[in-house]
Design a protein around this motif. Structure first.
Motif, mmCIF file in Angstrom:
data_model
loop_
_atom_site.group_PDB
_atom_site.id
_atom_site.type_symbol
_atom_site.label_atom_id
_atom_site.label_comp_id
_atom_site.label_asym_id
_atom_site.label_seq_id
_atom_site.Cartn_x
_atom_site.Cartn_y
_atom_site.Cartn_z
ATOM 1 N N MET A 50 47.198 70.976 9.195
ATOM 2 C CA MET A 50 46.929 69.551 9.196
ATOM 3 C C MET A 50 46.354 69.108 10.530
ATOM 4 O O MET A 50 46.306 67.932 10.823
ATOM 5 C CB MET A 50 48.246 68.788 8.983
ATOM 6 C CG MET A 50 48.743 68.962 7.581
ATOM 7 S SD MET A 50 48.759 67.396 6.782
ATOM 8 C CE MET A 50 50.216 67.512 5.798
ATOM 9 N N GLN A 51 46.027 70.035 11.339
ATOM 10 C CA GLN A 51 45.455 69.703 12.641
ATOM 11 C C GLN A 51 44.206 68.864 12.438
ATOM 12 O O GLN A 51 43.496 68.984 11.448
ATOM 13 C CB GLN A 51 45.158 71.003 13.398
ATOM 14 C CG GLN A 51 44.312 70.861 14.627
ATOM 15 C CD GLN A 51 44.881 69.868 15.599
ATOM 16 O OE1 GLN A 51 45.962 69.334 15.417
ATOM 17 N NE2 GLN A 51 44.135 69.574 16.640
ATOM 18 N N HIS A 70 43.235 73.705 6.781
ATOM 19 C CA HIS A 70 42.385 72.665 7.353
ATOM 20 C C HIS A 70 41.011 73.292 7.513
ATOM 21 O O HIS A 70 40.861 74.296 8.200
ATOM 22 C CB HIS A 70 42.922 72.181 8.698
ATOM 23 C CG HIS A 70 41.993 71.228 9.403
ATOM 24 N ND1 HIS A 70 42.196 69.874 9.428
ATOM 25 C CD2 HIS A 70 40.851 71.454 10.093
ATOM 26 C CE1 HIS A 70 41.209 69.292 10.111
ATOM 27 N NE2 HIS A 70 40.377 70.238 10.523
ATOM 28 N N HIS A 116 40.558 62.644 11.709
ATOM 29 C CA HIS A 116 40.781 63.891 10.986
ATOM 30 C C HIS A 116 39.416 64.350 10.489
ATOM 31 O O HIS A 116 38.953 63.951 9.425
ATOM 32 C CB HIS A 116 41.733 63.642 9.815
ATOM 33 C CG HIS A 116 42.127 64.898 9.108
ATOM 34 N ND1 HIS A 116 41.766 65.175 7.812
ATOM 35 C CD2 HIS A 116 42.852 65.972 9.531
ATOM 36 C CE1 HIS A 116 42.254 66.354 7.461
ATOM 37 N NE2 HIS A 116 42.910 66.857 8.484
ATOM 38 N N ASP A 132 41.882 68.895 4.342
ATOM 39 C CA ASP A 132 43.045 69.752 4.122
ATOM 40 C C ASP A 132 43.161 70.090 2.648
ATOM 41 O O ASP A 132 43.144 69.204 1.792
ATOM 42 C CB ASP A 132 44.330 69.024 4.554
ATOM 43 C CG ASP A 132 44.383 68.800 6.052
ATOM 44 O OD1 ASP A 132 43.619 69.465 6.772
ATOM 45 O OD2 ASP A 132 45.180 67.955 6.488
#
Ligand SMILES: [Zn+2]
Length: 440
Positions: A1-2, A376, A295, A299
């Motif tokens: 989820m980075q 991700h 972001h 994901d």
């Protein structure tokens, strides 16, 4: 989820920029430097059955040509024509409104055309690759009538030429050694760039063969037309390409089986459809860090151990553990694209390795900053992050030659591939050995 990987991004942009500048610089230099005539003549193989697209201009029977020697003047140079001094001065005066003959350059050509009786009728000075200054005798017989001057474009003569060479250090070196210009290497690299990275994949002993249109003006090289067919044998593996028009009439390059050379990316980094758990956003709540931050990726929620595939052919530029990103693989693709795959439980590739489209490069995991197993995935073009969810809807399929055009394509293939195969590359000079056996 980075959210996005940071390390190396700026560095990569810089390297890509430098790389592009390097190529452009090479082209610029090459375009101003004619190939060494001796090398070209001795190394270039002309394809059997090579055609002349336009007939060469037939020089007048009485035409005489000289090349202006170094440190010469116009008057000194035309001494070779044995014109009388008054006529020589008249020529300089006639040219002056169009061109100052005091500026003639060594290496350029002068053509004198005489009538069958030997009377000077016209004098041409080749100003540059595309233009000639023509001085013409007056139509009237009066000796005092002035000569006329005009600058005319030199028409192209296009020939289909076969060129072959062996790589010692690079494709540029091989092309130059075959007596050709860097520009041909750039054209070849563009055609094969979806399969090969010419910065990293070339091996000593690699071979290229190409049927290319070359343009000439007055017998002098004036640029390349299109590559008609080409082959690059990389570490024994041949890649072949044929120029053909697609359904819309646009010219493109195809493999002999009719599939396009240019291949698009796969529509997913996972073999199987997976739910998107978090989309691309410039403003997203980060559940672990508990604040908003961009972001710049997608994901995919998938169980640990799910295979992750390379979106396209490329080179591994990062593979390892990177803090919040966890285990990460980063690939460089042709055309300035990069993809990154984060939070992997296992990495199956190493830096420098070439991967093919669809190749398994790792397994889904939750290493780094992740609330659960997920991939991700991020894609960049020229350093800019792209929204893959939008991008993948617009990816055009790499369409093969349509069935309706297949007979035409097959005819083209059976005409050019044998011609290509007959081209014999000169062996690498360093080794002076026979070219490596072809793996067919
Ligand atoms: Zn993420």
């Amino acid at each position: 989820m980075q959210l996005f990987w940071r390390r190396g991004s700026l560095l990569t942009v810089a390297v890509l920029t430098l790389g592009a500048a390097g190529v452009a610089g090479g082209m610029w230099i090459a375009s101003r430097r004619p190939p060494a005539a001796g090398t070209a003549a001795s190394r270039r193989a002309t394809a059997p059955g090579a055609r002349t697209a336009a007939p060469a201009a037939q020089p007048a029977q009485t035409e005489q040509r000289i090349t202006i020697p170094p440190r010469s003047t116009f008057l000194a140079a035309i001494g070779a024509f044995h014109l009388d001094a008054a006529l020589a001065r008249q020529l300089v005066a006639a040219a002056r409104p169009m061109y100052n003959l005091a500026r003639v350059q060594a290496g350029h050509q002068l053509d004198l055309v005489r009538t069958l009786a030997g009377v000077p009728e016209a004098l041409g000075y080749q100003i540059d690759a595309g233009h000639t200054l023509w001085l013409r005798a007056p139509a009237s017989a009066a000796a005092t009538a002035p000569w006329s001057a005009s600058i005319e474009a030199i028409p192209f003569v296009t020939r289909l030429v076969g060129v072959a060479g062996t790589v010692e250090t690079s494709l540029f070196q091989a092309v130059e050694q075959a007596g050709e210009h860097d520009m041909l290497a750039v054209d070849l690299a563009n055609i094969f760039g979806w399969d090969l990275d010419f910065y990293t994949d070339t091996r000593p002993g690699d071979i290229f063969r190409v049927l290319v249109e070359k343009r000439f003006r007055h017998g002098q090289f004036a640029g390349y037309g299109q590559i008609v067919a080409a082959e690059y044998v990389n570490a024994g593996h041949p890649y072949e390409a044929l120029r053909f028009h697609d359904r819309g009439g646009f010219l493109a390059y195809y493999q002999p089986n009719g599939r396009p050379m240019k291949r698009e990316f796969l529509r997913s980094p996972l073999k199987f459809d997976a739910r998107i758990s978090s989309g691309f956003s410039y403003h997203r709540w980060q559940p672990i860090l508990k604040y908003y931050r961009p972001h710049l990726g997608t994901d995919f929620a998938a169980p640990t151990g799910t295979p992750v595939q390379a979106l396209g052919a490329g080179v591994v530029i990062q593979a390892g553990r990177y803090g919040e990103d966890g285990n990460m693989v980063r690939l460089r693709h042709p055309g300035g694209y990069e993809t990154a795959y984060l939070h992997l439980s296992r990495i199956l590739v190493h830096v420098g390795e070439r991967v093919s489209q669809g190749q398994r490069i790792g397994l889904v995991g939750m290493t780094g900053l992740a609330t659960g197993p997920n991939l991700h995935f991020a894609i960049q073009h020229d350093g800019k992050f792209l929204n893959f969810e939008t991008l993948r809807k617009s990816l055009p399929p790499g369409a093969p030659v349509p069935a309706s055009l297949r007979p035409q394509f097959d005819a083209l293939r059976s005409r050019y591939l044998p011609e290509l195969e007959r081209l014999q590359p000169a062996p690498a000079v360093a080794t002076a050995a026979a070219p490596p056996a072809r793996n067919r």
